[in-house]
Design an enzyme around this catalytic site. Structure first.
Site, PDB file in Angstrom:
ATOM      1  N   CYS A 268       0.806  -1.237   0.000  1.00  0.00           N
ATOM      2  CA  CYS A 268       0.000   0.000   0.000  1.00  0.00           C
ATOM      3  C   CYS A 268       0.832   1.277   0.000  1.00  0.00           C
ATOM      4  O   CYS A 268       0.725   2.094  -0.905  1.00  0.00           O
ATOM      5  CB  CYS A 268      -0.940   0.006   1.206  1.00  0.00           C
TER       6      CYS A 268
HETATM    7  N1  LIG Z   1      -3.515  -5.602   2.145  1.00  0.00           N
HETATM    8  C1  LIG Z   1      -3.578  -4.464   2.805  1.00  0.00           C
HETATM    9  O1  LIG Z   1      -2.842  -4.244   3.786  1.00  0.00           O
HETATM   10  C2  LIG Z   1      -4.566  -3.400   2.424  1.00  0.00           C
HETATM   11  C3  LIG Z   1      -4.772  -2.342   3.303  1.00  0.00           C
HETATM   12  C4  LIG Z   1      -5.683  -1.341   2.951  1.00  0.00           C
HETATM   13  C5  LIG Z   1      -6.308  -1.430   1.722  1.00  0.00           C
HETATM   14  N2  LIG Z   1      -6.086  -2.477   0.880  1.00  0.00           N
HETATM   15  C6  LIG Z   1      -6.800  -2.515  -0.387  1.00  0.00           C
HETATM   16  O2  LIG Z   1      -7.695  -3.619  -0.367  1.00  0.00           O
HETATM   17  C7  LIG Z   1      -7.845  -4.135  -1.691  1.00  0.00           C
HETATM   18  C8  LIG Z   1      -7.567  -5.618  -1.663  1.00  0.00           C
HETATM   19  O3  LIG Z   1      -6.247  -5.803  -1.192  1.00  0.00           O
HETATM   20  P1  LIG Z   1      -5.711  -7.225  -0.740  1.00  0.00           P
HETATM   21  O4  LIG Z   1      -4.362  -6.963  -0.187  1.00  0.00           O
HETATM   22  O5  LIG Z   1      -6.711  -7.943   0.064  1.00  0.00           O
HETATM   23  O6  LIG Z   1      -5.575  -7.924  -2.169  1.00  0.00           O
HETATM   24  P2  LIG Z   1      -5.299  -9.467  -2.483  1.00  0.00           P
HETATM   25  O7  LIG Z   1      -4.689  -9.497  -3.823  1.00  0.00           O
HETATM   26  O8  LIG Z   1      -4.589 -10.103  -1.333  1.00  0.00           O
HETATM   27  O9  LIG Z   1      -6.758 -10.121  -2.543  1.00  0.00           O
HETATM   28  C9  LIG Z   1      -7.725  -9.795  -3.490  1.00  0.00           C
HETATM   29  C10 LIG Z   1      -8.566 -11.023  -3.776  1.00  0.00           C
HETATM   30  O10 LIG Z   1      -9.620 -10.643  -4.666  1.00  0.00           O
HETATM   31  C11 LIG Z   1      -9.864 -11.734  -5.549  1.00  0.00           C
HETATM   32  N3  LIG Z   1     -10.629 -11.249  -6.700  1.00  0.00           N
HETATM   33  C12 LIG Z   1     -10.217 -10.498  -7.723  1.00  0.00           C
HETATM   34  N4  LIG Z   1     -11.235 -10.222  -8.554  1.00  0.00           N
HETATM   35  C13 LIG Z   1     -12.328 -10.825  -8.040  1.00  0.00           C
HETATM   36  C14 LIG Z   1     -13.695 -10.922  -8.426  1.00  0.00           C
HETATM   37  N5  LIG Z   1     -14.142 -10.307  -9.534  1.00  0.00           N
HETATM   38  N6  LIG Z   1     -14.529 -11.642  -7.664  1.00  0.00           N
HETATM   39  C15 LIG Z   1     -14.078 -12.261  -6.550  1.00  0.00           C
HETATM   40  N7  LIG Z   1     -12.813 -12.206  -6.129  1.00  0.00           N
HETATM   41  C16 LIG Z   1     -11.942 -11.497  -6.865  1.00  0.00           C
HETATM   42  C17 LIG Z   1      -8.484 -12.251  -5.844  1.00  0.00           C
HETATM   43  O11 LIG Z   1      -8.520 -13.582  -6.329  1.00  0.00           O
HETATM   44  C18 LIG Z   1      -7.812 -12.148  -4.465  1.00  0.00           C
HETATM   45  O12 LIG Z   1      -7.934 -13.330  -3.715  1.00  0.00           O
HETATM   46  C19 LIG Z   1      -6.908  -3.325  -2.579  1.00  0.00           C
HETATM   47  O13 LIG Z   1      -7.602  -2.270  -3.161  1.00  0.00           O
HETATM   48  C20 LIG Z   1      -5.914  -2.772  -1.580  1.00  0.00           C
HETATM   49  O14 LIG Z   1      -5.337  -1.573  -2.036  1.00  0.00           O
HETATM   50  C21 LIG Z   1      -5.227  -3.480   1.217  1.00  0.00           C
END
Ligand SMILES: NC(=O)c1ccc[n+]([C@@H]2O[C@H](COP(=O)([O-])OP(=O)(O)OC[C@H]3O[C@@H](n4cnc5c(N)ncnc54)[C@H](O)[C@@H]3O)[C@@H](O)[C@H]2O)c1
Length: 451
Positions: A268
């Site tokens: 992030c």
């Molecule tokens: N990881 C963090 O620390 C964090 C913190 C704040 C915000 N975010 C935000 O949260 C969001 C997700 O981050 P993350 O780290 O969990 O990502 P990630 O890549 O770990 O997980 C995302 C998941 O979404 C799934 N996915 C994608 N398209 C899909 C669909 N159409 N239907 C169902 N599932 C689908 C993927 O297979 C994956 O398992 C991002 O926008 C990120 O910027 C993450």
């Protein structure tokens, strides 16, 4: 409440589990069949402290499916937590959010009840009220604010403490299409959060700007502290920890995120300043502060590699303790330890690496350029110079005799100052980034900087 969570990744699975732990019936959805299978069988698809225990305790309220439509039809609220990768201009792409929201909208055509769609993924300002709203209204045939609600509700969590951060947030941020939709989320968070945090409800745009501002403000502080650390290293007698401790005592400044150490990493922080400056430039506003924060952050690896190389003095073996971008996670995105290992191996050093959780992820990137070590102790024993790049608590516990050498002393560059000078006095030469080593215990960081 009945809640569906679309995206079972690093954020989605913990959220699904926390919601279930507070009595909600949760169905998780992912396009990755392995993640669905794992969660459906009661196993966490992601690593996060405490998550498996909470799944075990709440199995009856957690299910998982690849069938997004079925999940939406049997729930009242849907959280969207899919990736929003950086695009080529530095902003975030909404393509996965739009795909998920379109599928949710199509499912909503098959039911009559009011439904709230809540985007938790980080999006650029203007996204929720723009293409996300259009996608939902077009696919569902519903009017947002009338028969369905649309919220932007990002999380403020850090990997390695996601569950705790969700239970004890400083605030809840809700960008809402209308009072009814925002009210549904506020009610959910009242059941989830332990200490009744303020719920900041506002329009979508303000919430989108707030989310990106929080992260970029924090990273600005980190880059400030790192700049200070760089200055302290060059001034005899200066110690960045002494300076920041005093700075942090000023109530206008505060202590948090003011430790001069390594550059920030992870999925992030690094991309948020890039997105923030892209936003400013697009609008004709000055991007200077965000650009400087990012530039300073990129410089930290140069500084670290230079300090490590000076200690190496040609051909010797270097050990790197810490490959994850922070403790308690296996994530290596933008990790300083991995970047340092890659750089030193390019300059033909023998590089030995260790990490309690991230070794296999790092080896997939570093390949045969480095030697993986099964334990921190083995890594220490194999090398002449040791660099501690991640502040894993177990590294601070390595017994002093492990560092001892019969001849030339081990040189240690402790970037987070987790080792005790007293404990290692007479055993190894301990160098701290951002401070000069006291006389006469070995070579000083000044020597590291200026040789
Ligand atoms: N990881 C963090 O620390 C964090 C913190 C704040 C915000 N975010 C935000 O949260 C969001 C997700 O981050 P993350 O780290 O969990 O990502 P990630 O890549 O770990 O997980 C995302 C998941 O979404 C799934 N996915 C994608 N398209 C899909 C669909 N159409 N239907 C169902 N599932 C689908 C993927 O297979 C994956 O398992 C991002 O926008 C990120 O910027 C993450």
């Amino acid at each position: 409440m009945k809640i569906s969570v679309i995206g079972l990744g690093k954020l989605g699975t913990p959220l699904a589990v926390v919601l279930a732990s507070k009595g909600h019936d949760v169905v998780g959805v992912d396009v990755n069949p392995d993640f669905v299978r794992l969660l459906a069988s009661g196993k966490s698809p992601v690593e996060e402290p405490g998550i498996q225990k909470l799944i075990d305790e709440n199995r009856g309220r957690i299910s998982a499916t690849a069938d997004l439509e079925a999940a939406v039809l049997k729930t009242e609220v849907t959280f969207v937590i899919v990736p929003t990768p950086s695009d080529h201009q530095g902003g975030f792409s909404n393509k996965y959010v739009l795909s998920a929201v379109t599928a949710i909208g199509q499912a909503l055509r098959k039911k009559r009840d009011y439904h709230v769609v809540n985007v938790t993924s980080t999006v650029m300002p203007g996204s929720t009220g723009g293409e996300i709203r259009r996608a939902l209204e077009t696919a569902s045939g519903r009017e947002v604010g009338a028969t369905c609600g649309l919220c932007y509700n990002p999380e403020f969590v850090a990997l390695g403490s996601v569950m705790r951060d969700m239970l004890y947030p400083d605030m809840i941020l809700v960008g809402e299409s209308d009072a009814r939709a925002g009210g549904v989320l506020e009610e959910i968070y009242k059941t989830v959060c332990e200490k009744n945090p303020p719920v900041k409800r506002m329009n979508w745009m303000n919430a989108e700007i707030t989310k990106i501002s929080v992260n970029t403000y924090v990273t600005t502080r980190i880059s400030y502290a790192n700049m200070l650390s760089d200055i302290c290293e060059r001034l005899p007698g200066a110690d960045v920890d002494v300076v920041t401790a005093a700075l942090g005592a000023d109530s206008r400044i505060g202590k948090k995120y003011l430790k001069g150490a390594l550059g920030y990493g992870g999925p992030c922080f690094p991309r948020d300043n890039v997105a923030f400056s892209h936003l400013a430039r697009t609008l004709g506003a000055r991007p200077d502060l965000a650009e400087a924060t990012d530039r300073l952050n990129r410089y930290q690896i140069e500084r670290l590699a230079a300090a490590a190389s000076r200690l190496l003095e040609g051909g010797s073996k270097v050990g790197i303790l810490g490959l994850s971008y922070k403790p308690e996670t296996a994530v290596i995105e933008e990790s300083q330890g991995v970047a340092l290992a890659a750089r030193l191996s390019e300059s033909r050093r023998e590089v030995y690496v260790h990490d309690p959780m991230a070794l296999s992820a790092a080896m997939a990137v570093l390949g045969d350029k480095v030697v993986p070590m099964r334990s921190a102790e083995e890594c220490v024993k194999a090398v002449d110079v040791l660099v501690i790049t991640t502040a894993w608590p177990q590294y601070a516990e390595i017994p002093a005799q492990v560092f001892a050498r019969p001849q030339a002393r081990l040189q240690i560059l402790d970037c987070w100052r987790i080792l005790s000078r007293e404990r290692l006095a007479g055993v190894a030469d301990l160098h701290f980034l951002g401070a000069a080593a006291p006389e006469p215990a070995g070579r000083q960081i000044r020597a590291v900087q200026s040789s």
